[in-house]
Design a protein around this motif. Structure first.
Motif, PDB file in Angstrom:
ATOM      1  N   THR A   1      36.820  -8.459  61.982  1.00 59.86           N
ATOM      2  CA  THR A   1      38.017  -7.636  61.766  1.00 59.86           C
ATOM      3  C   THR A   1      37.628  -6.171  61.628  1.00 59.86           C
ATOM      4  N   HIS A   2      36.568  -5.910  60.868  1.00 62.03           N
ATOM      5  CA  HIS A   2      36.185  -4.513  60.647  1.00 62.03           C
ATOM      6  C   HIS A   2      35.733  -3.855  61.949  1.00 62.03           C
ATOM      7  N   LEU A   3      35.076  -4.632  62.804  1.00 67.66           N
ATOM      8  CA  LEU A   3      34.654  -4.067  64.088  1.00 67.66           C
ATOM      9  C   LEU A   3      35.870  -3.715  64.938  1.00 67.66           C
ATOM     10  N   LEU A   4      36.876  -4.602  64.903  1.00 64.22           N
ATOM     11  CA  LEU A   4      38.103  -4.316  65.661  1.00 64.22           C
ATOM     12  C   LEU A   4      38.769  -3.044  65.131  1.00 64.22           C
ATOM     13  N   MET A   5      38.778  -2.909  63.802  1.00 69.60           N
ATOM     14  CA  MET A   5      39.431  -1.737  63.214  1.00 69.60           C
ATOM     15  C   MET A   5      38.706  -0.446  63.596  1.00 69.60           C
ATOM     16  N   LEU A   6      37.387  -0.561  63.811  1.00 70.35           N
ATOM     17  CA  LEU A   6      36.630   0.636  64.199  1.00 70.35           C
ATOM     18  C   LEU A   6      36.957   1.079  65.625  1.00 70.35           C
ATOM     19  N   ASN A   7      37.747   0.269  66.324  1.00 68.07           N
ATOM     20  CA  ASN A   7      38.200   0.655  67.661  1.00 68.07           C
ATOM     21  C   ASN A   7      39.677   1.006  67.666  1.00 68.07           C
ATOM     22  N   ASP A   8      40.284   0.927  66.495  1.00 67.51           N
ATOM     23  CA  ASP A   8      41.742   1.083  66.427  1.00 67.51           C
ATOM     24  C   ASP A   8      42.124   2.570  66.412  1.00 67.51           C
ATOM     25  N   ALA A   9      43.153   2.888  67.190  1.00 66.30           N
ATOM     26  CA  ALA A   9      43.574   4.287  67.274  1.00 66.30           C
ATOM     27  C   ALA A   9      43.930   4.855  65.902  1.00 66.30           C
ATOM     28  N   ALA A  10      44.518   4.016  65.041  1.00 64.88           N
ATOM     29  CA  ALA A  10      44.952   4.512  63.726  1.00 64.88           C
ATOM     30  C   ALA A  10      43.776   5.057  62.929  1.00 64.88           C
ATOM     31  N   LEU A  11      42.597   4.492  63.130  1.00 60.62           N
ATOM     32  CA  LEU A  11      41.453   4.954  62.357  1.00 60.62           C
ATOM     33  C   LEU A  11      40.533   5.875  63.138  1.00 60.62           C
ATOM     34  N   VAL A  12      40.736   5.959  64.445  1.00 58.91           N
ATOM     35  CA  VAL A  12      39.835   6.802  65.233  1.00 58.91           C
ATOM     36  C   VAL A  12      40.600   7.987  65.839  1.00 58.91           C
ATOM     37  N   GLU A  13      41.648   7.684  66.612  1.00 56.77           N
ATOM     38  CA  GLU A  13      42.334   8.779  67.324  1.00 56.77           C
ATOM     39  C   GLU A  13      43.148   9.662  66.374  1.00 56.77           C
ATOM     40  N   VAL A  14      43.822   9.040  65.422  1.00 54.09           N
ATOM     41  CA  VAL A  14      44.678   9.848  64.545  1.00 54.09           C
ATOM     42  C   VAL A  14      43.859  10.875  63.750  1.00 54.09           C
ATOM     43  N   PRO A  15      42.733  10.474  63.141  1.00 57.38           N
ATOM     44  CA  PRO A  15      41.936  11.498  62.440  1.00 57.38           C
ATOM     45  C   PRO A  15      41.455  12.612  63.393  1.00 57.38           C
ATOM     46  N   ILE A  16      41.121  12.224  64.641  1.00 57.65           N
ATOM     47  CA  ILE A  16      40.653  13.261  65.586  1.00 57.65           C
ATOM     48  C   ILE A  16      41.791  14.257  65.873  1.00 57.65           C
ATOM     49  N   ASN A  17      43.016  13.727  66.035  1.00 61.11           N
ATOM     50  CA  ASN A  17      44.151  14.642  66.229  1.00 61.11           C
ATOM     51  C   ASN A  17      44.332  15.570  65.041  1.00 61.11           C
ATOM     52  N   ARG A  18      44.102  15.024  63.855  1.00 56.10           N
ATOM     53  CA  ARG A  18      44.239  15.867  62.652  1.00 56.10           C
ATOM     54  C   ARG A  18      43.186  16.982  62.647  1.00 56.10           C
ATOM     55  N   ILE A  19      41.966  16.623  63.037  1.00 50.84           N
ATOM     56  CA  ILE A  19      40.915  17.660  63.071  1.00 50.84           C
ATOM     57  C   ILE A  19      41.350  18.757  64.046  1.00 50.84           C
ATOM     58  N   ARG A  20      41.866  18.333  65.211  1.00 50.46           N
ATOM     59  CA  ARG A  20      42.250  19.316  66.243  1.00 50.46           C
ATOM     60  C   ARG A  20      43.444  20.152  65.802  1.00 50.46           C
ATOM     61  N   GLU A  21      44.437  19.481  65.188  1.00 46.66           N
ATOM     62  CA  GLU A  21      45.678  20.197  64.887  1.00 46.66           C
ATOM     63  C   GLU A  21      45.640  20.925  63.556  1.00 46.66           C
TER      64      GLU A  21
END
Ligand code: PEP
Ligand code: MG
Length: 579
Positions: free
Chosen positions: A80-100
């Motif tokens: 489960t944790h490996l799947l979550m490490l690929n999940d947009a909620a935990l990867v893409e959203v923080p990256i958008n926050r860094i950018r914005e």
């Protein structure tokens, strides 16, 4: 002999160990908001992506090392944790926050974690609510990579001396599996459950060594003297060889003690004492049997609830208890019902979220069980069922009012009826006992003795509650005194109540296994002592040299005026002469 560094703490177990220090990072990461310039954004995004891939790599490495015997829910965790490490909620959203928002990678991730936590908290479905914990584990793993904190590799910890600010009982259990040599913590007292576990697991430990993680260095050679509470660093060759000889002498003494296996636990004047074991982990079964314990006076069941994300179900309880009674081959077992709370916390998602000011006075043990039937009823059913397969008694921790006994009896009857309806075999006459570990219960011991089949004195808590000192707080540890007159009076009241009501009384707190206290306990009339298996043979050697009748007379004369100033001296004289 020159020593360049010495640490003094509280010795919690008998052993001595020599090994390399391993500094363990534990506890919550304190993160503060941090913002970056527009130019720094691409590098920060890269840093975040790299931390995520390192976290994935680590988890895959752990996945490869999982032993075959690992429970399937722990294996599923990692997937489960490996799947979550690929999940947009935990990867893409923080990256958008860094950018914005131009925030640091750590802070972007933390904000996302807080938002997700709110969503999970609002969920109706308790199972889905519990997934918040997984988010925390995964976020923590990425944060550790971002902050470049070292990840523990169990393989690397073998033979090491663990250095930590604090450790939980759950950590101690894992460490036993990792084969650590000893541990040192900055906090904690000798009666904390972590320290008790260390003793029972035979791990040398020194707790309460202030500033240890700052003064001692990762990787340096240390000596841990768990008996004296001393930690030595930068030792010269002479000291090293002295300690090596001491370790060898202890090994020989153990061999000498083993000759007592099979000898009766009887005092010099012929009084038989029932020596029983306190067990906790499946590993204790073999030692208990091979050391010749007459029974298990305390089987702590909290380990079943630790290091996992959902409480055990009835089948798991049943399997665990069956393994114990089959392994003990007819030795009677006293199963203590769940005593969670205070330092024996569960870190799974079913743990309580709210912060409690005084957990030792809060919803722990029987109080929690009566409040949370989903935690308790599967255990109760399993105990009643397993009691049909072998000699099993049930024991209730931390009773403070008779109302709890009545409620409990009601639940037991109700459970019997439901088992009968389900056509499952159970023991209809199971013996039910209570732990006396709260002064209120000791003062009303006669009433408890009338309602229960046996009593067991839990001195670890009884001392804590009588003297108002937190057993896990090293700052007040100097007040922790099993020989305090009020503690002795309460113990005596319980023993006397048991005699009057004709039910057995035992002691299963740490005091029972301490050879310095055994003469006194025998003098007070106790004949049943339960202790960690490693203490059984020393206890037997001690009592075989005692004259019980004389001690009963001497202690009986002392007890009425036990709080007179001169009584402490007289008591020490009696105990000195007896040993
Ligand atoms: C005690 O309090 O003495 C006891 C045996 O229980 P625990 O240490 O598990 O609280
Ligand atoms: Mg207790």
């Amino acid at each position: 002999m020159t020593l360049s560094c010495t640490g003094i703490g509280i010795g919690t177990s008998r052993g001595t160990a020599i090994g390399q220090a391993h500094l363990l990072q534990r506890g919550r990461l304190e993160l503060m908001p941090r913002y970056i310039s527009r130019e720094e954004v691409p590098d920060e995004v890269d840093r975040f992506r790299q931390a995520v891939s390192e976290a994935q790599r680590q988890l895959r490495a752990v996945q490869k090392k999982i032993p075959e015997s690992t429970p399937s829910d722990i294996v599923a965790f990692i997937d489960t944790h490996l799947l979550m490490l690929n999940d947009a909620a935990l990867v893409e959203v923080p990256i958008n926050r860094i950018r914005e928002q131009h925030c640091s990678a750590e802070w972007a991730l933390q904000m996302q974690r807080n938002e997700l936590a709110q969503v999970f908290d609002a969920m109706e479905d308790p199972y889905l609510r519990t997934r918040k914990d997984d988010v925390d584990h995964v976020v923590n793993r990425i944060q550790q990579r971002l902050l470049q904190l070292e990840e523990e590799d169990p393989e690397e910890l073998k033979g090491k001396i663990i250095l930590a600010q604090d450790l939980t009982p759950a950590d101690a259990i894992l460490m036993r599996h990792w084969g650590i040599a000893a541990f040192i913590t900055e906090y904690g007292g000798p009666m904390s459950h972590t320290a008790i576990l260390a003793r029972s697991l035979g791990i040398p430990a020194v707790v309460g060594v202030r500033h240890a993680t700052r003064c001692l260095r990762h990787g340096e050679q240390l000596i841990v003297d768990g008996e004296q509470g001393v930690v030595l660093a930068a030792v010269d060759d002479d000291t090293l060889s002295q300690y090596r000889s001491r370790i060898e002498a202890a090994r020989l003494q153990t061999a000498e003690l083993r000759r007592l296996i099979g000898q009766p636990a009887v005092t010099r004047d012929g009084r038989a004492i029932r020596l029983m074991a306190n067990i906790e982990l499946p590993e204790d079964i073999e030692r208990t049997r091979s050391l010749g314990a007459e029974g298990v006076g305390l089987y702590r069941t909290e380990y079943l609830y630790m290091n996992r994300n959902a409480p055990p179900d009835e089948a798991e309880h049943y399997r665990a208890y069956l393994e114990v009674i089959q392994g003990l081959d007819g030795i009677p077992v006293t199963i203590r019902t769940l005593d969670l709370g205070v330092d024996k916390q569960i870190d799974g998602a079913y743990a309580r979220d709210e912060q409690v000011c005084n957990p030792a006075l809060g919803l722990r043990a029987i109080r929690l069980c009566l409040k949370e039937p989903r935690l308790f009823l599967p255990q109760l059913r399993a105990i009643l069922r397993v009691a049909a397969q072998g000699p099993v008694r049930i024991m209730i921790p931390m009773l403070s009012t008779l109302r709890e006994v009545y409620q409990l009896k009601g639940l037991i009857e109700q459970t019997k009826r439901s088992l009968a309806r389900d056509g499952l075999p159970f023991d209809p006459d199971i013996q039910t006992g209570g732990m006396i570990e709260v002064p209120a219960a000791a003062l009303s011991a006669d009433a408890f003795a009338r309602e229960l089949d046996f009593l067991s004195i839990g001195t670890n808590d009884l001392i804590q509650y009588t003297l108002a000192i937190d057993r896990i707080d090293d700052a007040v540890n100097y007040l922790y005194d099993p020989l305090h007159p009020s503690v002795l009076r309460l113990i005596q009241m319980v023993i006397d109540a048991g005699r009057r009501q004709r039910i057995p009384v035992s002691m299963c707190g740490e005091m029972a296994g301490d050879p310095r206290h055994i003469p006194l306990l025998l003098g007070m009339g106790l004949t049943e002592l339960s202790m960690q298996p490693g203490a059984l043979l020393v206890a037997k050697r001690t009592l075989r040299n005692l004259d019980a009748a004389r001690l009963i007379r001497q202690v009986g004369e002392l007890m009425p005026s036990i709080d007179a100033p001169e009584s402490a001296d007289r008591l020490s004289r009696v105990l000195r002469e007896a040993s």
